[in-house]
Motif scaffolding. Structure first.
Motif, PDB file in Angstrom:
ATOM      1  N   ASP A 194       0.828  -1.201   0.000  1.00  0.00           N
ATOM      2  CA  ASP A 194       0.000   0.000   0.000  1.00  0.00           C
ATOM      3  C   ASP A 194       0.865   1.255   0.000  1.00  0.00           C
ATOM      4  O   ASP A 194       0.514   2.279  -0.554  1.00  0.00           O
ATOM      5  CB  ASP A 194      -0.917   0.015   1.239  1.00  0.00           C
ATOM      6  N   GLU A 195       1.989   1.183   0.656  1.00  0.00           N
ATOM      7  CA  GLU A 195       2.912   2.321   0.660  1.00  0.00           C
ATOM      8  C   GLU A 195       4.318   1.784   0.827  1.00  0.00           C
ATOM      9  O   GLU A 195       4.531   0.677   1.289  1.00  0.00           O
ATOM     10  CB  GLU A 195       2.584   3.277   1.808  1.00  0.00           C
ATOM     11  N   ALA A 196       5.264   2.579   0.401  1.00  0.00           N
ATOM     12  CA  ALA A 196       6.645   2.130   0.454  1.00  0.00           C
ATOM     13  C   ALA A 196       7.103   1.970   1.899  1.00  0.00           C
ATOM     14  O   ALA A 196       6.755   2.771   2.766  1.00  0.00           O
ATOM     15  CB  ALA A 196       7.551   3.125  -0.263  1.00  0.00           C
ATOM     16  N   ALA A 197       7.867   0.931   2.148  1.00  0.00           N
ATOM     17  CA  ALA A 197       8.487   0.760   3.449  1.00  0.00           C
ATOM     18  C   ALA A 197       9.688   1.699   3.542  1.00  0.00           C
ATOM     19  O   ALA A 197      10.115   2.304   2.566  1.00  0.00           O
ATOM     20  CB  ALA A 197       8.909  -0.691   3.635  1.00  0.00           C
ATOM     21  N   ASP A 198      10.223   1.828   4.748  1.00  0.00           N
ATOM     22  CA  ASP A 198      11.333   2.737   4.963  1.00  0.00           C
ATOM     23  C   ASP A 198      12.661   2.003   4.922  1.00  0.00           C
ATOM     24  O   ASP A 198      12.760   0.839   5.316  1.00  0.00           O
ATOM     25  CB  ASP A 198      11.225   3.410   6.333  1.00  0.00           C
ATOM     26  N   VAL A 199      13.673   2.704   4.450  1.00  0.00           N
ATOM     27  CA  VAL A 199      15.049   2.284   4.645  1.00  0.00           C
ATOM     28  C   VAL A 199      15.737   3.420   5.383  1.00  0.00           C
ATOM     29  O   VAL A 199      15.553   4.593   5.067  1.00  0.00           O
ATOM     30  CB  VAL A 199      15.750   1.959   3.315  1.00  0.00           C
ATOM     31  N   VAL A 200      16.480   3.075   6.424  1.00  0.00           N
ATOM     32  CA  VAL A 200      17.079   4.072   7.306  1.00  0.00           C
ATOM     33  C   VAL A 200      18.506   4.363   6.865  1.00  0.00           C
ATOM     34  O   VAL A 200      19.279   3.454   6.565  1.00  0.00           O
ATOM     35  CB  VAL A 200      17.067   3.563   8.763  1.00  0.00           C
ATOM     36  N   LEU A 201      18.860   5.668   6.831  1.00  0.00           N
ATOM     37  CA  LEU A 201      20.229   6.091   6.564  1.00  0.00           C
ATOM     38  C   LEU A 201      20.728   6.905   7.748  1.00  0.00           C
ATOM     39  O   LEU A 201      20.119   7.908   8.133  1.00  0.00           O
ATOM     40  CB  LEU A 201      20.304   6.935   5.288  1.00  0.00           C
TER      41      LEU A 201
END
Length: 368
Positions: free
Chosen positions: A16-23
């Motif tokens: 449904d929505e993009a997941a997060d990737v943490v920087l």
């Protein structure tokens, strides 16, 4: 574990929505470049303060580290150091100090990083991966794996059976599928990049309602080349993306090559005699370090004065079932008629019970 879910239905899934990737850390230029790469993989970048501890990334996304991150990081997430070519020495130093397993040097590493992140996007809907291990050789792991796959397929679960032993003579031979057309492991040994789940599923041989990824059977030309761990991991990820259940005939613990991706559940099959139980105790201790849910199936006959419950208690692992000794198994396996026994009432009862346990998310006991 999804039931009554087809390959087409699984392939049609979209988040449904993009997941997060943490920087964590890095310059503004790096954040812009990583944001572009993450978007190509269907993920959204979430930059954070490099002096703070990161919030968990949803969906099991890895945490990316840029130069300037100087804290001790305590997280179960995968760590990837990322930066530009002119930062290369500092990137490797950062990887060494944080325990990061991978380094992506941009711009050359951009394509790899996009593919690596794209795997994260598939994890939420990935089918369950179950590895069957024998506590000792010749205990019947291949037979149980085949019967479990057949029962799962019969119940409506899209299932693939994976042969993880290149020196085992080919699981397809024991199942009577040596001449069924479709890809085998050597055909995939040089696969690179992301493997399409739908294409993989469509290319595998099928028997008894489930798909099969095997090493070549008897009489077939066998290549000794084993896929690299990253290649095998990508193939298993694709299999989990296409099927509700991935059953791995993994052989004896430690005897097969690294198949590249840890299982969600490990089913340990052991005989009931004292020597086998000692081997099972060692195998259970090894499996406990994998992070997988551990189950034990005890194979008969049972020595006087003990039963399957006492054996499981002695191992510190919950009992998943009892497999009676069936004299017809060796000949059936030799003649390629192993699946004929899948309709045996006792075998069906064991496999149905084991599938229910896996589907219910049962958390069996672990070694203390």
């Amino acid at each position: 574990m999804p039931r009554h879910q087809t390959v087409k239905e699984r392939a049609a899934w979209r988040p449904d929505e993009a997941a997060d990737v943490v920087l964590l850390g890095g310059t503004g230029s790096l954040r812009d470049e990583v944001a572009r790469i993450a978007a190509a993989a269907g993920l959204a970048l979430r930059p954070e303060d490099p002096t703070g501890a990161p919030a968990p990334a949803p969906g099991g996304a890895p945490v990316l580290l840029g130069t300037g991150y100087a804290r001790t990081l305590r997280t179960a997430a995968e760590l990837v150091v990322v930066g530009f070519l002119d930062e290369a020495p500092a990137l490797w130093d950062l990887a060494a100090s944080t325990g990061a397993g991978r380094v992506a040097v941009l711009p050359d590493g951009a394509a790899w990083l996009a593919e690596y992140l794209s795997r994260t996007r598939r994890r939420e809907t990935a089918g369950k991966i179950v590895a069957l291990h024998g506590a000792s050789g010749g205990v019947g792991t291949s037979a149980l794996a085949g019967w479990l796959a057949a029962e799962a397929a019969r119940s409506g679960t899209a299932t693939v059976l994976v042969d993880a032993d290149p020196l085992g003579g080919g699981l397809s031979s024991a199942l009577g599928a040596a001449d069924v057309p479709g890809l085998v492991w050597p055909d995939l040994a040089e696969a690179q990049g992301t493997v399409n789940p739908v294409q993989l599923a469509a290319s595998l041989p099928a028997i008894a309602g489930f798909s099969l990824l095997s090493w070549p059977g008897a009489g077939k030309e066998t290549l000794t080349e084993v896929p690299e761990a990253d290649t095998a991991a990508e193939i298993l990820s694709a299999a989990a993306g296409a099927f509700g259940l991935v059953v791995i005939d993994a052989g004896r613990l430690g005897s097969s090559p690294d198949i590249g991706r840890p299982a969600d559940d490990i089913v340990l099959l052991t005989r009931a005699d004292l020597r086998s139980r000692r081997a099972a105790a060692t195998a259970a201790a090894t499996a406990a370090g994998s992070g997988a849910n551990i189950h034990v199936v005890v194979r008969g006959p049972l020595p006087p004065g003990t039963d399957e419950h006492l054996i499981a208690d002695g191992l510190g692992v919950s009992l998943a079932g009892y497999l009676p000794q069936l004299r017809a198994v060796p000949a059936s396996q030799h003649d390629g008629r192993l699946l004929e026994l899948a309709s045996n009432r006792r075998i069906r009862a064991l496999c149905a019970s084991l599938l229910d346990r896996l589907e219910s998310g049962h958390q069996p006991g672990r070694l203390a």
